[in-house]
Design an enzyme around this catalytic site. Structure first.
Site, PDB file in Angstrom:
ATOM      1  N   GLU A 184       0.842  -1.209   0.000  1.00  0.00           N
ATOM      2  CA  GLU A 184       0.000   0.000   0.000  1.00  0.00           C
ATOM      3  C   GLU A 184       0.873   1.253   0.000  1.00  0.00           C
ATOM      4  OE1 GLU A 184      -2.887  -0.302   3.134  1.00  0.00           O
ATOM      5  OE2 GLU A 184      -3.646  -2.233   2.419  1.00  0.00           O
ATOM      6  N   GLU A 281      -5.065  -7.742  -0.865  1.00  0.00           N
ATOM      7  CA  GLU A 281      -5.793  -8.079   0.355  1.00  0.00           C
ATOM      8  C   GLU A 281      -7.137  -7.367   0.341  1.00  0.00           C
ATOM      9  OE1 GLU A 281      -4.600  -5.478   4.018  1.00  0.00           O
ATOM     10  OE2 GLU A 281      -2.720  -6.084   3.067  1.00  0.00           O
TER      11      GLU A 281
END
Length: 559
Positions: A184, A281
């Site tokens: 991220e 995810e």
């Protein structure tokens, strides 16, 4: 287009020798790349037809299938992707996570690892999530971190060095890892994230990639670059991308609440530039219908506990049993030979001095070929484990994989009869969990690890004991003329040894104590020989005669 037809066309095009781009045109979204990785090549082959269903396993590291097992309980299926995490604490349990990664790979799962790294500017590792992983870094520290040779840059590489033994171990076992570091990168809550541009988060990803792959020479990492599905995603994919030469898979984390929109799908396809895309995810898992509409997602990884709090059991069952979602039983396997091949201890009869009460960590688990299981002893010294190899072998290497309860001082011994022991290796002050002893030349049918001092307050705990060597095919047994007599027995100041007529001059005599340690060695000069014993402590001893493969051992007592 059906999966079988796709495979037929793929095989035909490969036989014709067409380049990958030609295949991409023939099969939209299914370009086949001939990479060095079996698992990555597999992602290319399933693009457009199937998606691997997976789940992450975070804390606790010492139970690295906690969420995989929960999912199997709900759906009856084992996830096709197993996710593990180096995390930011509990470093002592990282090996258990790595052994599970190997086990999952051997059973056919796609293996991926994440790393929640601590903040190098704080110089605290391990750290807490709230003050370490989710922390900030000044612009000055960032410049220091991403400038080669500075203090922070050197510290970051030292922290990368801590990961290297884990990757090297997996590499030696033939395990490929889809590694997702600095995930991220557009998420400013993480100290490494939220810095767009060529000198921002992408640059640290590039440094990490180059250090592990180029400087440290790791060749088993499939590099996964990852961002989150913020509304700024269409521009973020460009502002945070390290470049296609730095990743093998581009993955997106879904937490924005609007699911698999076409805009997100298009943005990831654009930045991937023909490479596989994946759902890195997510809490709310994609539906079967959404995956059919966006078939180029090669895998998805549900995030641990969120899988069970944000999805109903019925939805989980429908997803993981869908024909376009692959679970582990539907995976092809990776065609890797069993790395335990040649291990003479594998599944052989084994006995131990004790077993830890109430834990079920029995002796056989130390020789079952599975490094996620273990034998553990009682909390006392000494302890031993003995493996019967079934025949006499000339042994050249031993390997012990310890659990955190390791042996500090110990011996590896061999014996022809489980009575008379010779010490092959003596270790003091050990602190390693992987111990390997090679270039040896000892012969025996039985192998013993004799622990004399524990490394922790617990017992001795061995995940796997391995021995390697070759079968002894021609040995000469002792005949009646190769007898040994020793007197007086018990001995005091000297021991007289009389040898049978077939023991020639040059026969080697060795005196061993009752733990197998050599206390004396002599070369025979006559049929009767006197050995000094005055300085030997009182106790039981072994006297061994050896000559050209023949050996005979008797016992005597020093009073």
């Amino acid at each position: 287009m059906s999966f079988s037809l796709r495979n037929v066309l793929t095989a035909c095009i490969q036989q014709l020798g067409w380049p990958a781009v030609g295949l991409a045109l023939a099969l939209p979204g299914a370009a086949v790349a001939q990479t060095p990785f079996t698992s990555l090549n597999y992602l290319y082959t399933i693009r457009g037809t199937s998606t691997i269903g997976g789940i992450h396993n975070k804390e606790p590291l010492n139970t690295p299938t906690y969420y995989t097992d929960q999912l199997e309980f709900v759906t009856g299926k084992v996830a096709g992707l197993w996710g593990g995490d180096f995390l930011f604490s509990s470093y002592a349990d990282r090996w258990q996570m790595i052994y599970e990664a190997e086990k999952q790979w051997q059973r056919g799962a796609f293996v991926t690892l994440t790393w929640h790294a601590c903040n190098p500017a704080q110089n605290v590792s391990p750290c807490s999530f709230g003050t370490g992983v989710t922390s900030t870094m000044s612009n000055a520290d960032w410049t220091n971190l991403t400038t080669n040779g500075t203090a922070l840059n050197t510290r970051w590489k030292a922290w990368l060095d801590e990961l290297v033994p884990y990757f090297q171990y997996l590499q030696s076992r033939g395990v490929e890892v889809a590694f997702r570091p600095l995930h991220e990168t557009n998420q400013a809550a993480f100290w490494w994230g939220g810095r767009p541009g060529p000198n921002g988060s992408a640059k640290l990803y590039q440094i990490t990639h180059d250090y592990l792959q180029v400087t440290r020479g790791l060749t088993n990492i499939v590099w996964v670059w990852n961002i989150q599905d913020f509304p700024t995603l269409p521009s973020d994919v460009n502002s945070y991308s390290p470049g296609t030469s730095y990743f093998d898979v581009a993955s997106l984390d879904f937490y924005n609440g609007d699911g698999l929109t076409q805009a997100k799908y298009n943005a990831m396809l654009g930045v991937a530039a023909g490479k596989p895309i994946a759902i890195g995810e997510t809490g709310v898992l994609p539906t079967v219908t959404a995956l059919r509409a966006q078939p180029l997602w090669t895998y998805f990884m549900g995030w641990s506990e969120l899988v069970f709090t944000q999805n109903t059991p019925a939805n989980l069952l429908a997803l993981y049993t869908a024909p376009n979602v692959l679970t582990r039983d539907e995976m092809p396997g990776w065609g890797v030979p069993n790395p335990s091949a040649g291990n003479l201890c594998l599944n052989r009869p084994v006995t131990v001095s004790s077993t830890e009460a109430g834990q079920g960590n029995v002796a056989a688990l130390a020789v079952d070929g599975d490094r996620t299981t273990r034998w553990s002893s009682a909390y006392a010294d000494p302890q031993d484990i003995v493996v019967d190899l079934g025949a006499s072998y000339r042994l050249n290497r031993f390997s012990i994989v310890w659990e955190n309860a390791y042996g500090r001082d110990y011996q590896i011994q061999v014996s022809p009869d489980n009575v008379n022991w010779t010490t092959a290796v003596t270790i003091t002050g050990n602190s390693d969990l992987h111990t390997n002893y090679s270039n040896l030349n000892v012969t025996g049918r039985y192998v013993k690890v004799l622990g004399t001092a524990r490394g922790t307050a617990y017992g001795y705990s061995i995940r796997e004991l391995e021995a390697y060597g070759s079968l002894v095919t021609a040995t000469t047994s002792a005949s009646a003329a190769r007898t040994i007599q020793a007197y007086p027995n018990p001995a005091a100041g000297t021991l007289t040894v009389e040898l049978g007529r077939e023991w020639p001059v040059g026969t080697q005599l060795t005196v061993l104590n009752n733990t197998g340690q050599k206390v004396g060695a002599y070369t025979v000069r006559a049929a009767t020989q006197t050995l000094p014993t005055a300085d030997m402590p009182a106790g039981l001893y072994l006297l061994r005669a050896q000559y050209q493969g023949a050996a005979q051992t008797i016992k005597f007592i020093k009073q």
